[in-house]
Design a protein around this motif. Structure first.
Motif, PDB file in Angstrom:
ATOM      1  N   GLN A   2       0.877  -1.267  -0.109  1.00 49.19           N
ATOM      2  CA  GLN A   2      -0.108  -0.107  -0.187  1.00 49.19           C
ATOM      3  C   GLN A   2       0.812   1.240  -0.162  1.00 49.19           C
ATOM      4  OE1 GLN A   2      -2.526   0.188   3.384  1.00 49.19           O
ATOM      5  NE2 GLN A   2      -3.675   1.991   2.436  1.00 49.19           N
ATOM      6  N   GLY A   3       2.000   1.205   1.009  1.00 46.68           N
ATOM      7  CA  GLY A   3       2.871   2.223   0.869  1.00 46.68           C
ATOM      8  C   GLY A   3       3.411   2.653  -0.654  1.00 46.68           C
ATOM      9  N   MET A   4       3.894   1.543  -1.213  1.00 48.42           N
ATOM     10  CA  MET A   4       4.595   1.691  -2.395  1.00 48.42           C
ATOM     11  C   MET A   4       3.610   2.051  -3.648  1.00 48.42           C
ATOM     12  SD  MET A   4       6.733  -1.736  -2.075  1.00 48.42           S
ATOM     13  CE  MET A   4       7.508  -1.579  -3.722  1.00 48.42           C
ATOM     14  N   GLY A   5       2.284   1.824  -3.354  1.00 52.38           N
ATOM     15  CA  GLY A   5       1.464   2.094  -4.386  1.00 52.38           C
ATOM     16  C   GLY A   5       1.372   0.796  -5.340  1.00 52.38           C
ATOM     17  N   ASP A   6       1.883  -0.486  -5.015  1.00 56.03           N
ATOM     18  CA  ASP A   6       1.783  -1.522  -5.693  1.00 56.03           C
ATOM     19  C   ASP A   6       0.544  -2.386  -5.656  1.00 56.03           C
ATOM     20  OD1 ASP A   6       2.532  -3.960  -7.079  1.00 56.03           O
ATOM     21  OD2 ASP A   6       4.609  -4.075  -6.305  1.00 56.03           O
ATOM     22  N   ALA A   7      -0.343  -1.761  -6.345  1.00 55.49           N
ATOM     23  CA  ALA A   7      -1.744  -2.534  -6.442  1.00 55.49           C
ATOM     24  C   ALA A   7      -1.708  -3.860  -6.492  1.00 55.49           C
ATOM     25  CB  ALA A   7      -2.653  -1.781  -7.260  1.00 55.49           C
ATOM     26  N   PRO A   8      -1.184  -4.487  -7.813  1.00 57.91           N
ATOM     27  CA  PRO A   8      -0.856  -5.847  -8.255  1.00 57.91           C
ATOM     28  C   PRO A   8      -0.522  -6.798  -7.136  1.00 57.91           C
ATOM     29  CG  PRO A   8      -0.291  -4.505  -9.938  1.00 57.91           C
ATOM     30  CD  PRO A   8      -0.604  -3.621  -8.972  1.00 57.91           C
ATOM     31  N   ARG A   9       0.471  -6.534  -6.551  1.00 56.71           N
ATOM     32  CA  ARG A   9       0.997  -7.214  -5.436  1.00 56.71           C
ATOM     33  C   ARG A   9       0.069  -7.094  -4.345  1.00 56.71           C
ATOM     34  NH1 ARG A   9       6.348  -6.116  -7.502  1.00 56.71           N
ATOM     35  NH2 ARG A   9       7.449  -8.082  -8.082  1.00 56.71           N
ATOM     36  N   TYR A  32     -11.450  -2.267  -8.859  1.00 55.02           N
ATOM     37  CA  TYR A  32     -12.322  -1.495  -9.294  1.00 55.02           C
ATOM     38  C   TYR A  32     -11.298  -0.323  -9.840  1.00 55.02           C
ATOM     39  CZ  TYR A  32     -15.766   2.397  -9.751  1.00 55.02           C
ATOM     40  OH  TYR A  32     -16.404   3.169 -10.525  1.00 55.02           O
ATOM     41  N   GLN A  33     -10.291   0.014  -8.988  1.00 59.53           N
ATOM     42  CA  GLN A  33      -9.263   1.321  -9.123  1.00 59.53           C
ATOM     43  C   GLN A  33      -8.396   0.766 -10.551  1.00 59.53           C
ATOM     44  OE1 GLN A  33      -7.340   1.930  -5.467  1.00 59.53           O
ATOM     45  NE2 GLN A  33      -8.892   2.420  -4.510  1.00 59.53           N
ATOM     46  N   GLN A  34      -8.172  -0.589 -10.404  1.00 62.05           N
ATOM     47  CA  GLN A  34      -7.303  -1.017 -11.600  1.00 62.05           C
ATOM     48  C   GLN A  34      -8.254  -1.404 -12.924  1.00 62.05           C
ATOM     49  OE1 GLN A  34      -3.844  -1.458 -11.135  1.00 62.05           O
ATOM     50  NE2 GLN A  34      -4.516  -0.290  -9.521  1.00 62.05           N
ATOM     51  N   GLY A  35      -9.584  -1.045 -12.749  1.00 63.02           N
ATOM     52  CA  GLY A  35     -10.304  -1.360 -14.071  1.00 63.02           C
ATOM     53  C   GLY A  35     -10.671  -3.061 -13.954  1.00 63.02           C
ATOM     54  N   GLU A  36     -10.825  -3.437 -13.247  1.00 70.80           N
ATOM     55  CA  GLU A  36     -10.978  -5.073 -13.418  1.00 70.80           C
ATOM     56  C   GLU A  36     -12.297  -5.202 -12.792  1.00 70.80           C
ATOM     57  OE1 GLU A  36      -9.436  -7.322 -14.487  1.00 70.80           O
ATOM     58  OE2 GLU A  36      -7.377  -6.834 -14.737  1.00 70.80           O
ATOM     59  N   LEU A  54     -16.789  -6.494  -9.160  1.00 67.61           N
ATOM     60  CA  LEU A  54     -18.011  -6.977  -9.017  1.00 67.61           C
ATOM     61  C   LEU A  54     -18.210  -8.046  -8.036  1.00 67.61           C
ATOM     62  CD1 LEU A  54     -21.166  -6.247  -9.557  1.00 67.61           C
ATOM     63  CD2 LEU A  54     -20.762  -7.746 -11.438  1.00 67.61           C
ATOM     64  N   ALA A  55     -17.579  -9.146  -8.269  1.00 73.02           N
ATOM     65  CA  ALA A  55     -17.682 -10.329  -7.609  1.00 73.02           C
ATOM     66  C   ALA A  55     -17.216 -10.182  -6.162  1.00 73.02           C
ATOM     67  CB  ALA A  55     -16.732 -11.370  -8.011  1.00 73.02           C
ATOM     68  N   ASP A  56     -16.310  -9.341  -5.876  1.00 73.76           N
ATOM     69  CA  ASP A  56     -15.659  -9.205  -4.474  1.00 73.76           C
ATOM     70  C   ASP A  56     -16.648  -8.334  -3.768  1.00 73.76           C
ATOM     71  OD1 ASP A  56     -13.593 -10.827  -4.252  1.00 73.76           O
ATOM     72  OD2 ASP A  56     -12.137  -9.142  -4.449  1.00 73.76           O
ATOM     73  N   LEU A  57     -17.169  -7.314  -4.300  1.00 76.32           N
ATOM     74  CA  LEU A  57     -18.062  -6.322  -3.578  1.00 76.32           C
ATOM     75  C   LEU A  57     -19.321  -7.008  -3.074  1.00 76.32           C
ATOM     76  CD1 LEU A  57     -17.188  -2.839  -5.135  1.00 76.32           C
ATOM     77  CD2 LEU A  57     -16.487  -3.894  -2.944  1.00 76.32           C
ATOM     78  N   GLU A  58     -19.960  -7.729  -4.321  1.00 74.00           N
ATOM     79  CA  GLU A  58     -21.120  -8.530  -4.024  1.00 74.00           C
ATOM     80  C   GLU A  58     -21.061  -9.474  -2.824  1.00 74.00           C
ATOM     81  OE1 GLU A  58     -22.399 -10.133  -7.954  1.00 74.00           O
ATOM     82  OE2 GLU A  58     -23.718  -8.263  -8.103  1.00 74.00           O
TER      83      GLU A  58
END
Length: 277
Positions: free
Chosen positions: A198-205, A232-236, A241-245
């Motif tokens: 999170q601190g690095m902004g490394d969303a995929p990892r 959602y932020q990554q455009g996936e 949707l699956a996770d938020l549901e």
């Protein structure tokens, strides 16, 4: 047989907690950093350290002497130490990098200590002391060690002193000094990595680490929320949707307003797409 970090982690944590492969789980976590981690080479490195410890303490006179032998080899001879300068560096949480650099944070240095101890017949447990992971040697009535500080041996009174002024906010000292499970050790390693990513902004990892955490805590709705918003932020959008549901359907009583807004947006988009197909 599938050999991805995710499948390796799932195999490592299978079964009852005493059957969990702590080293295998740590190696799978290290593969979040780089995929070519050689588990056999790392295990051999730990085996060699253990052989030296056995030679150093040939008489095996007791837990205290054996622990001193492990401490001397790891911290005095080999120079393992805590990384105070770059504490949040994710490399401190990858067991391969900790072994290569001889540099880590409390939990990974404790894990390596415990791996050596297991090989030489020294009973050790991980202790999830607040903010600073420790090792207990010799069972329930044993003594405590701080691998981050060169294997410093600590008495219960020392640890009680560290809690002065905080006891009203924390559980009892007995619960704080109880052994944690193998799954809890891996969980704590992953929490550290999520903070680092999170601190690095490394969303995929960060997303990958959350996936590992969900294998340990599939009931934890907050993790689905966290990962869903990241997707959602990554455009996936489908994954979000699956996770938020899953989060909304979890039975949580105080749902995140942000999650509701994002979920409404995703459902609206899918509805529009469905209407034009």
């Amino acid at each position: 047989m599938e050999n991805t970090p995710e499948s390796d982690f799932s195999r490592a944590i299978a079964g009852h907690d005493h059957e969990v492969d702590l080293f295998g789980g740590a190696v799978a976590i290290a593969r979040l950093g780089r995929d070519d981690v050689d588990a056999h080479a790392l295990a051999r490195e730990l085996d060699l350290i253990a052989e030296t410890v056995r030679e150093r303490d040939a008489e095996r006179s007791g837990p205290d002497q054996l622990a001193r032998a492990v401490t001397a080899e790891l911290f005095e001879t080999l120079g393992y130490r805590g990384n105070r300068e770059h504490y949040t560096d994710p490399q401190n949480s990858y067991i391969d990098r900790v072994i290569e650099r001889r540099l880590g944070i409390p939990i990974t240095l404790s894990l390596i200590y415990m791996e050596i101890a297991q090989r030489v017949g020294l009973e050790c447990d991980g202790i999830g002391f607040p903010g600073h992971f420790l090792v207990r040697c010799g069972g329930d009535d044993g003594f405590f060690l701080d691998p981050f500080n060169g294997g410093e041996q600590l008495a219960r009174e020392d640890l009680e002193g560290r809690l002065e002024g905080h006891t009203s906010d924390l559980p009892s000292i007995d619960s704080l000094l109880a052994a944690v499970t193998r799954r809890q050790i891996l969980q704590r390693m992953l929490v550290n990595l999520c903070v680092a990513y999170q601190g690095m902004g490394d969303a995929p990892r960060w997303i990958a680490a959350l996936g590992f955490r969900l294998r340990l805590e599939p009931w934890n709705a907050a993790l689905y929320l966290e990962r869903g918003l990241l997707y959602y932020q990554q455009g996936e959008e489908a994954l979000a949707l699956a996770d938020l549901e899953r989060y909304v359907d979890s039975g949580e009583t105080n749902l995140s307003p942000q999650a509701i807004r994002v979920l409404d947006d995703l459902r609206m988009r899918r509805g529009r797409e469905g209407g034009t197909s």
